[in-house]
Write a protein that holds these residues in place. Structure first.
Motif, PDB file in Angstrom:
ATOM      1  N   LEU A  10       0.821  -1.206   0.000  1.00 54.73           N
ATOM      2  CA  LEU A  10       0.000   0.000   0.000  1.00 54.73           C
ATOM      3  C   LEU A  10       0.858   1.261   0.000  1.00 54.73           C
ATOM      4  CD1 LEU A  10      -2.844  -0.975   2.512  1.00 54.73           C
ATOM      5  CD2 LEU A  10      -2.982  -0.817   0.011  1.00 54.73           C
ATOM      6  N   GLY A  11       1.972   1.214   0.761  1.00 54.19           N
ATOM      7  CA  GLY A  11       2.871   2.369   0.781  1.00 54.19           C
ATOM      8  C   GLY A  11       3.507   2.616  -0.579  1.00 54.19           C
ATOM      9  N   LYS A  12       3.915   1.514  -1.268  1.00 52.38           N
ATOM     10  CA  LYS A  12       4.492   1.675  -2.608  1.00 52.38           C
ATOM     11  C   LYS A  12       3.463   2.216  -3.587  1.00 52.38           C
ATOM     12  CE  LYS A  12       7.985  -1.981  -2.187  1.00 52.38           C
ATOM     13  NZ  LYS A  12       8.459  -3.295  -2.726  1.00 52.38           N
ATOM     14  N   GLY A  13       2.237   1.704  -3.488  1.00 54.44           N
ATOM     15  CA  GLY A  13       1.196   2.204  -4.380  1.00 54.44           C
ATOM     16  C   GLY A  13       0.887   3.671  -4.143  1.00 54.44           C
ATOM     17  N   LEU A  14       0.868   4.086  -2.870  1.00 59.19           N
ATOM     18  CA  LEU A  14       0.620   5.488  -2.548  1.00 59.19           C
ATOM     19  C   LEU A  14       1.740   6.380  -3.059  1.00 59.19           C
ATOM     20  CD1 LEU A  14      -1.129   7.594  -1.107  1.00 59.19           C
ATOM     21  CD2 LEU A  14       0.114   7.074   1.008  1.00 59.19           C
ATOM     22  N   LEU A  15       2.989   5.921  -2.894  1.00 59.89           N
ATOM     23  CA  LEU A  15       4.129   6.701  -3.386  1.00 59.89           C
ATOM     24  C   LEU A  15       4.079   6.829  -4.900  1.00 59.89           C
ATOM     25  CD1 LEU A  15       6.806   8.131  -2.796  1.00 59.89           C
ATOM     26  CD2 LEU A  15       7.947   5.913  -2.925  1.00 59.89           C
ATOM     27  N   LEU A  16       3.748   5.728  -5.591  1.00 61.40           N
ATOM     28  CA  LEU A  16       3.642   5.787  -7.052  1.00 61.40           C
ATOM     29  C   LEU A  16       2.517   6.719  -7.480  1.00 61.40           C
ATOM     30  CD1 LEU A  16       4.561   4.703  -9.797  1.00 61.40           C
ATOM     31  CD2 LEU A  16       2.968   2.804  -9.500  1.00 61.40           C
ATOM     32  N   LEU A  17       1.408   6.703  -6.742  1.00 65.08           N
ATOM     33  CA  LEU A  17       0.286   7.588  -7.061  1.00 65.08           C
ATOM     34  C   LEU A  17       0.677   9.053  -6.889  1.00 65.08           C
ATOM     35  CD1 LEU A  17      -2.719   7.734  -7.835  1.00 65.08           C
ATOM     36  CD2 LEU A  17      -3.254   7.631  -5.392  1.00 65.08           C
ATOM     37  N   ILE A  18       1.434   9.349  -5.839  1.00 68.09           N
ATOM     38  CA  ILE A  18       1.879  10.727  -5.611  1.00 68.09           C
ATOM     39  C   ILE A  18       2.819  11.184  -6.725  1.00 68.09           C
ATOM     40  CG2 ILE A  18       3.234  12.200  -4.071  1.00 68.09           C
ATOM     41  CD1 ILE A  18       2.150  10.566  -1.727  1.00 68.09           C
TER      42      ILE A  18
END
Length: 310
Positions: free
Chosen positions: A31-39
């Motif tokens: 989830l953290g990687k996905g959030l970082l990629l989204l940002i």
């Protein structure tokens, strides 16, 4: 009976142990990687969305939004019609396309010939030429010497002044030479034994085997020619010969107004300046965005050329 028990016990001891199944990263990590990629995607895409939206907005929406529109409620193409109606922006667009196409083709031709000669063992003067190419990577010419050379050659206010000084890039030559040096020697030697000349080998064998590196180097040259404005600012004094990037610098960065005289439209049909500026910016980005998808399949392979040996 005893020996059979011992044999089975030894077999169980010698049997390979099963390795535990590898587990993927934990759910919070994913989830953290996905959030970082989204940002990261938002940081890249939101400014581009604002540019496109502002270019499609009318005067009322720009005034209500304070200058820049995130999402136009009533999109209009008036800004694009105005700048493509035959004025200074249209002329600059054709100049940039011509310089980019001619410069990229000539640069690819010269780079391919030079790289192949440097990669061919025993070619005349390959060692001194390679040292000269490497020297250009360490020491670049200054602005004043370059300007004086262009002036002495009579290239000022000529389109050749934005092509010839940057015709060959040393880094691109080294990358292409590294690729040519790793081509199968047996194939090239067989062609020489059959009587093929070096130019025929280059055209019939080397170039078809080198589509990846040629596509990548061509993209490098095309982006460089398309985005170049400094050489045009130095050598082109006639504003009618300016490329699109220099027009973009003048009317967007320097905030010079685009009026009816520059656009070739009636005064009452001039869209807001913010829409015109963003439309020029979009037009300067679109050609590279259209070309890149066709070269993407070669880019990953060509960008890693020379990084792995063997």
């Amino acid at each position: 009976m005893t020996s059979g028990v011992i044999t089975r016990a030894a077999g169980r001891r010698d049997a390979p142990k099963k390795k535990p199944a590898r587990r993927g990263p934990a759910v919070p990590v994913r989830l953290g990687k996905g959030l970082l990629l989204l940002i990261c995607c938002a940081v890249v895409l939101i400014p581009f969305l604002v540019v496109v939206s502002t270019s499609l907005a009318d005067n009322a929406q720009i005034t209500a939004a304070g200058g820049y529109v995130v999402w136009p409620t009533h999109p209009t193409f008036d800004a694009y019609r105005a700048i493509l109606s035959g004025g200074v922006v249209t002329h600059a667009l054709f100049v940039s396309i011509g310089v980019t196409v001619v410069g990229t083709l000539l640069s690819l031709l010269c780079t391919t010939l030079l790289a192949y000669s440097l990669a061919t063992p025993g070619s005349f003067g390959s060692r001194p030429l390679l040292l000269i190419v490497l020297f250009t990577l360490l020491f670049t010419p200054g602005i004043i010497p370059s300007y004086l050379i262009v002036k002495e050659l009579g290239l000022l206010d000529s389109y050749w002044s934005v092509i010839l000084p940057v015709l060959v890039n040393g880094f691109n030559v080294i990358v292409m030479r590294s690729f040519f040096a790793e081509l199968p020697k047996d194939v090239l030697d067989s062609a020489r034994i059959d009587g093929a000349g070096e130019f025929r080998i280059l055209v019939r064998i080397v170039v078809p085997l080198s589509k990846a590196v040629i596509a990548v180097i061509g993209l490098f040259y095309a982006v460089s020619y398309w985005n170049s404005f400094f050489t045009a600012m130095l050598y082109l004094n006639d504003a009618s010969k300016w490329p699109l990037q220099l027009i973009l610098r003048t009317y967007v960065i320097d905030a010079a107004p685009l009026g009816a005289d520059n656009l070739g439209v009636p005064t009452d049909a001039v869209p807001p300046q913010q829409s015109l500026q963003m439309a020029v910016l979009v037009i300067s980005l679109v050609p590279i965005l259209l070309v890149y998808p066709f070269l993407q399949r070669h880019f990953a392979k060509g960008a890693l050329i020379g990084a792995v040996k063997g």
